[in-house]
Design a protein around this motif. Structure first.
Motif, PDB file in Angstrom:
ATOM      1  N   ALA A  99       0.833  -1.195   0.000  1.00  0.00           N
ATOM      2  CA  ALA A  99       0.000   0.000   0.000  1.00  0.00           C
ATOM      3  C   ALA A  99       0.869   1.246   0.000  1.00  0.00           C
ATOM      4  O   ALA A  99       0.525   2.247  -0.595  1.00  0.00           O
ATOM      5  CB  ALA A  99      -0.924  -0.012   1.208  1.00  0.00           C
ATOM      6  N   GLU A 137       3.189   2.446  -3.806  1.00  0.00           N
ATOM      7  CA  GLU A 137       2.740   3.314  -4.888  1.00  0.00           C
ATOM      8  C   GLU A 137       1.854   4.411  -4.330  1.00  0.00           C
ATOM      9  O   GLU A 137       0.821   4.132  -3.749  1.00  0.00           O
ATOM     10  CB  GLU A 137       2.020   2.511  -5.962  1.00  0.00           C
ATOM     11  CG  GLU A 137       2.962   1.589  -6.695  1.00  0.00           C
ATOM     12  CD  GLU A 137       2.437   1.140  -8.035  1.00  0.00           C
ATOM     13  OE1 GLU A 137       1.373   1.604  -8.470  1.00  0.00           O
ATOM     14  OE2 GLU A 137       3.125   0.309  -8.644  1.00  0.00           O
ATOM     15  N   LYS A 185      -2.876   5.730  -7.882  1.00  0.00           N
ATOM     16  CA  LYS A 185      -3.438   4.616  -8.641  1.00  0.00           C
ATOM     17  C   LYS A 185      -3.921   5.140  -9.985  1.00  0.00           C
ATOM     18  O   LYS A 185      -3.943   6.346 -10.217  1.00  0.00           O
ATOM     19  CB  LYS A 185      -4.559   3.940  -7.858  1.00  0.00           C
ATOM     20  CG  LYS A 185      -5.703   4.836  -7.497  1.00  0.00           C
ATOM     21  CD  LYS A 185      -6.700   4.124  -6.607  1.00  0.00           C
ATOM     22  CE  LYS A 185      -7.776   5.102  -6.157  1.00  0.00           C
ATOM     23  NZ  LYS A 185      -8.764   4.477  -5.324  1.00  0.00           N
ATOM     24  N   VAL A 186      -4.296   4.233 -10.862  1.00  0.00           N
ATOM     25  CA  VAL A 186      -4.750   4.593 -12.201  1.00  0.00           C
ATOM     26  C   VAL A 186      -6.248   4.356 -12.282  1.00  0.00           C
ATOM     27  O   VAL A 186      -6.734   3.292 -11.886  1.00  0.00           O
ATOM     28  CB  VAL A 186      -4.021   3.748 -13.275  1.00  0.00           C
ATOM     29  CG1 VAL A 186      -4.538   4.083 -14.665  1.00  0.00           C
ATOM     30  CG2 VAL A 186      -2.518   3.942 -13.188  1.00  0.00           C
ATOM     31  N   VAL A 187      -6.966   5.360 -12.785  1.00  0.00           N
ATOM     32  CA  VAL A 187      -8.405   5.227 -13.035  1.00  0.00           C
ATOM     33  C   VAL A 187      -8.710   5.778 -14.426  1.00  0.00           C
ATOM     34  O   VAL A 187      -7.898   6.492 -15.014  1.00  0.00           O
ATOM     35  CB  VAL A 187      -9.266   5.961 -11.971  1.00  0.00           C
ATOM     36  CG1 VAL A 187      -9.009   5.416 -10.581  1.00  0.00           C
ATOM     37  CG2 VAL A 187      -9.061   7.452 -12.022  1.00  0.00           C
ATOM     38  N   LYS A 205      -6.815   7.023 -19.214  1.00  0.00           N
ATOM     39  CA  LYS A 205      -6.192   6.491 -17.999  1.00  0.00           C
ATOM     40  C   LYS A 205      -5.404   7.610 -17.335  1.00  0.00           C
ATOM     41  O   LYS A 205      -4.572   8.254 -17.958  1.00  0.00           O
ATOM     42  CB  LYS A 205      -5.295   5.307 -18.325  1.00  0.00           C
ATOM     43  CG  LYS A 205      -6.074   4.090 -18.777  1.00  0.00           C
ATOM     44  CD  LYS A 205      -5.198   2.881 -18.845  1.00  0.00           C
ATOM     45  CE  LYS A 205      -5.921   1.673 -19.379  1.00  0.00           C
ATOM     46  NZ  LYS A 205      -7.095   1.294 -18.667  1.00  0.00           N
ATOM     47  N   LEU A 221      -3.605   9.162 -13.482  1.00  0.00           N
ATOM     48  CA  LEU A 221      -3.136   8.942 -12.118  1.00  0.00           C
ATOM     49  C   LEU A 221      -3.988   9.771 -11.165  1.00  0.00           C
ATOM     50  O   LEU A 221      -4.292  10.931 -11.447  1.00  0.00           O
ATOM     51  CB  LEU A 221      -1.674   9.356 -11.976  1.00  0.00           C
ATOM     52  CG  LEU A 221      -0.656   8.526 -12.751  1.00  0.00           C
ATOM     53  CD1 LEU A 221       0.730   9.151 -12.624  1.00  0.00           C
ATOM     54  CD2 LEU A 221      -0.638   7.097 -12.255  1.00  0.00           C
ATOM     55  N   SER A 263      -4.819   9.063  -3.290  1.00  0.00           N
ATOM     56  CA  SER A 263      -5.556   8.081  -2.491  1.00  0.00           C
ATOM     57  C   SER A 263      -7.023   8.447  -2.315  1.00  0.00           C
ATOM     58  O   SER A 263      -7.849   7.582  -2.061  1.00  0.00           O
ATOM     59  CB  SER A 263      -4.891   7.914  -1.121  1.00  0.00           C
ATOM     60  OG  SER A 263      -4.902   9.151  -0.430  1.00  0.00           O
ATOM     61  N   TYR A 271       6.310  11.093 -10.907  1.00  0.00           N
ATOM     62  CA  TYR A 271       6.137   9.898 -11.727  1.00  0.00           C
ATOM     63  C   TYR A 271       6.905  10.114 -13.023  1.00  0.00           C
ATOM     64  O   TYR A 271       6.703  11.111 -13.717  1.00  0.00           O
ATOM     65  CB  TYR A 271       4.650   9.652 -12.009  1.00  0.00           C
ATOM     66  CG  TYR A 271       4.393   8.389 -12.769  1.00  0.00           C
ATOM     67  CD1 TYR A 271       4.525   7.147 -12.153  1.00  0.00           C
ATOM     68  CD2 TYR A 271       4.032   8.422 -14.105  1.00  0.00           C
ATOM     69  CE1 TYR A 271       4.300   5.979 -12.849  1.00  0.00           C
ATOM     70  CE2 TYR A 271       3.800   7.251 -14.809  1.00  0.00           C
ATOM     71  CZ  TYR A 271       3.939   6.040 -14.181  1.00  0.00           C
ATOM     72  OH  TYR A 271       3.714   4.875 -14.883  1.00  0.00           O
TER      73      TYR A 271
END
Length: 132
Positions: free
Chosen positions: A26, A29, A32-34, A40, A42, A45, A100
């Motif tokens: 957890a 990273e 997350k990617v959505v 797509k 980044l 949280s 990133y």
């Protein structure tokens, strides 16, 4: 009784190992990617879109002062460790920010809910959605 104690000790060791590996994963990273209207993307949280700033160069953030008020940096804990494509940037105030692929990451205060991408293209295109 010895078998019971051995089984209990094994279960405890496995659960501790699983808990440690889960918390490490957890923490590994910071985003997350959505899927958003921009493809797509980044997100942090809380699911808020992350952005990159074209004026950031050489692994340094050019967004300070009022800029950082409107575009809060994706802060990293003091003990955070870079891994893979995720690196750390030291800000002018000494705090750390996630990057990133070498690009520092920010949120945008005008995004109101997860999935908003209102900062994309802002300032004549200087701000853009961060893509994986």
């Amino acid at each position: 009784m010895r078998t019971f104690l051995l089984a209990a000790a094994t279960a405890l060791a496995l659960s501790t190992s699983l808990a440690l590996s889960t918390s490490f994963a957890a923490a590994a990273e910071p985003a997350k990617v959505v899927e958003t209207a921009k493809g797509k993307t980044l997100v942090n949280s809380a699911g808020m879109t992350l952005y990159v700033f074209a004026k950031d160069e050489g692994g340094k953030s050019a967004c300070t002062g009022p800029c950082a008020t409107n575009w809060p940096p994706l802060k990293a804990a003091a003990d955070a460790k870079a891994a893979g494509e995720w690196t750390l940037v030291t800000r002018d105030d000494g705090s750390h920010q996630w990057a990133y692929k070498g690009k520092p990451l920010y949120t945008w205060t005008k995004d109101q809910k997860p999935g908003d991408v209102t900062g994309d293209g802002f300032l004549n295109g200087a701000w853009s959605v961060a893509h994986p």
